[in-house]
Design an enzyme around this catalytic site. Structure first.
Site, mmCIF file in Angstrom:
data_model
loop_
_atom_site.group_PDB
_atom_site.id
_atom_site.type_symbol
_atom_site.label_atom_id
_atom_site.label_comp_id
_atom_site.label_asym_id
_atom_site.label_seq_id
_atom_site.Cartn_x
_atom_site.Cartn_y
_atom_site.Cartn_z
ATOM 1 N N TYR A 130 0.928 -0.837 -0.097
ATOM 2 C CA TYR A 130 -0.297 -0.089 0.088
ATOM 3 C C TYR A 130 0.949 1.343 0.456
ATOM 4 O O TYR A 130 2.222 1.276 0.644
ATOM 5 C CB TYR A 130 -0.947 0.239 1.306
ATOM 6 C CG TYR A 130 -1.812 -0.408 1.800
ATOM 7 C CD1 TYR A 130 -3.399 -0.810 0.419
ATOM 8 C CD2 TYR A 130 -2.011 -1.345 2.690
ATOM 9 C CE1 TYR A 130 -4.382 -1.613 0.671
ATOM 10 C CE2 TYR A 130 -3.587 -2.834 2.072
ATOM 11 C CZ TYR A 130 -3.920 -2.510 1.686
ATOM 12 O OH TYR A 130 -5.411 -3.718 1.325
ATOM 13 N N THR A 156 -1.514 -2.557 -4.407
ATOM 14 C CA THR A 156 -3.016 -2.233 -4.474
ATOM 15 C C THR A 156 -3.024 -0.932 -5.230
ATOM 16 O O THR A 156 -2.644 -0.007 -4.526
ATOM 17 C CB THR A 156 -3.397 -3.396 -2.979
ATOM 18 O OG1 THR A 156 -2.980 -4.289 -3.014
ATOM 19 C CG2 THR A 156 -4.541 -2.860 -3.024
ATOM 20 N N LYS A 252 -2.965 -4.551 -8.429
ATOM 21 C CA LYS A 252 -3.406 -5.323 -8.691
ATOM 22 C C LYS A 252 -5.320 -4.488 -8.362
ATOM 23 O O LYS A 252 -4.766 -3.170 -7.188
ATOM 24 C CB LYS A 252 -3.455 -6.199 -7.300
ATOM 25 C CG LYS A 252 -4.689 -6.409 -5.940
ATOM 26 C CD LYS A 252 -4.612 -7.572 -5.005
ATOM 27 C CE LYS A 252 -5.638 -7.731 -3.328
ATOM 28 N NZ LYS A 252 -6.288 -6.832 -3.525
ATOM 29 N N HIS A 276 -10.816 -6.248 -4.546
ATOM 30 C CA HIS A 276 -11.233 -6.338 -3.855
ATOM 31 C C HIS A 276 -11.928 -6.970 -2.647
ATOM 32 O O HIS A 276 -12.633 -6.775 -2.077
ATOM 33 C CB HIS A 276 -10.902 -4.745 -2.357
ATOM 34 C CG HIS A 276 -9.927 -4.945 -1.427
ATOM 35 N ND1 HIS A 276 -8.741 -4.048 -2.079
ATOM 36 C CD2 HIS A 276 -9.720 -5.254 -0.018
ATOM 37 C CE1 HIS A 276 -8.204 -4.296 -0.675
ATOM 38 N NE2 HIS A 276 -8.044 -4.933 0.493
#
Ligand code: GLV
Length: 380
Positions: A130, A156, A252, A276
């Site tokens: 992150y 992500t 992602k 997610h």
């Protein structure tokens, strides 16, 4: 564990072993949970072509994801709070994945740290990143993943602000858990979980506490996200992240054809079609619904992976038929972990492998690499 025949069986066992706040952290989606449900439901709408009188001996599920050999195209997804489903959860899940020959992805928001997981594994694992506003902390995370020999960075893209999951708010979710009467009751009614937890010192976010400046106590995911995550993350940032990392990069959270096309110029090695797990934009399409469109959008220029809604080997097979080179399981392995630690994760993987293998045989195929849309009814 042999009595658990399906992922749903593992889920029921986990419900009985894991305190409500952590079980529900896994079993939740944003707002109405419509997208969370659609991820699973849309798999059921896809019908397989049954074929007969073909040689189904010597079957192989072996393939590659981003150039790494995998015993089946199923990686363990990065999931937060994993070490709260079971003491030292990330270390146990990583070991189970390694023994099984599939990738394990460690979340930034894990309880066990990168170094903890490294200390109990012998092969490289993947690390999910992150991006926070504190860039020194992000550089440091990337460098730590590199130093641990991680072989892929999974960046992500869909959680720069946190989708609201009502259950977490109602449960007062935190790590370590608070000691209010409600939380104490939830734990007291799960004595095996408590005993295991007493045997480890890992009770909070191991990648963050003691590493991020000024963070000595971090309990709430929602306050950490809103204060620390960088809401201005953009395509330009991919460049410095890629350069700093210097290894295989997976993006992602791609759920749109235009974003998929934009990712082609990013230098990434793969994208993960993902919402997610229905935990962010409620009302978004399911991952499996978007998969064929995204595969068509990127063609063979980039590997496409999928997560969200996989609860069986049949679901894995359907995603592979639609052109995914690999898939990820989050909740299925968490339920296994909650149900029985490392043996439970192994069981989740065994269940999925058996379902995948038998389904492939009954579709008249012997090699997972030969699966395509021709194996799906009405989608030749
Ligand atoms: C964080 O990754 C979450 O989905 O809770």
């Amino acid at each position: 564990m042999e009595q658990a025949l399906t992922i749903a069986d593992l889920k029921e066992r986990a419900r009985r072993r894991v305190p409500k706040m952590f079980f529900e952290y896994a079993d939740s989606g944003a707002w109405t949970e419509g997208t969370y449900r659609a991820n699973e439901e849309d798999f059921h709408k896809i019908k397989l072509r049954q074929r007969v009188l073909v040689d189904m001996s010597n079957r192989s599920l072996e393939t590659e994801m981003i150039g790494e050999k995998v015993s089946m195209p199923v990686a363990l997804a990065p999931t937060g709070f994993t070490g709260m489903q079971h003491a030292d959860g990330e270390m146990l899940a990583a070991q189970a994945a390694e023994e099984f020959g599939v990738p394990f992805t460690l979340s930034t928001m894990s309880i066990c740290s990168i170094e903890d997981v490294r200390s109990v594994t012998t092969k490289p694992f993947w690390f999910q990143l992150y991006v926070m506003q504190d860039k020194d902390f992000v550089y440091n995370l990337i460098d730590r993943a590199k130093a641990a020999g991680c072989s892929a960075l999974v960046l992500t893209l869909d959680l720069q602000i946190l989708g609201q999951r009502h259950k977490d708010i109602r449960n007062g979710l935190s790590a370590p858990p608070r000691f209010t009467p409600k939380h104490l009751w939830q734990m007291a009614t799960r004595p095996f979980w408590c005993l295991d937890m007493l045997g480890t010192k890992r009770h909070t976010f191991g990648n963050i506490v003691g590493h991020a400046k000024g963070v000595t106590d971090l309990s709430s995911l929602s306050s950490w996200t809103s204060e620390q995550f960088d809401p201005q993350l953009s395509w330009k940032d991919i460049e410095w992240i890629r350069d700093r990392w210097g290894g295989k990069l997976i993006l992602k959270g791609i759920l749109d054809e235009e974003d998929a096309r934009m990712s082609l110029g990013s230098g990434a090695d793969a994208i993960i079609v993902s919402n997610h797990g229905g935990r962010q934009l409620d009302g978004a399409a399911s991952s499996i619904d978007m998969l064929p469109r995204i595969v068509d959008a990127v063609g063979d220029k980039m590997e496409v992976h999928l997560d969200g809604g996989i609860r069986s080997g049949q679901d894995v097979l359907k995603a592979i038929c639609y052109g995914a080179k690999g898939t990820y399981i989050g909740r299925p392995f968490l339920y296994g972990l909650g149900a029985g630690g490392k043996a439970g994760v192994r069981r989740a993987l065994e269940i999925i492998r058996k379902e995948l293998d038998v389904t492939m045989a009954l579709c008249g195929e012997r090699d997972i690499k030969n699966l395509s849309r021709k194996n799906l009814l009405g989608d030749a």
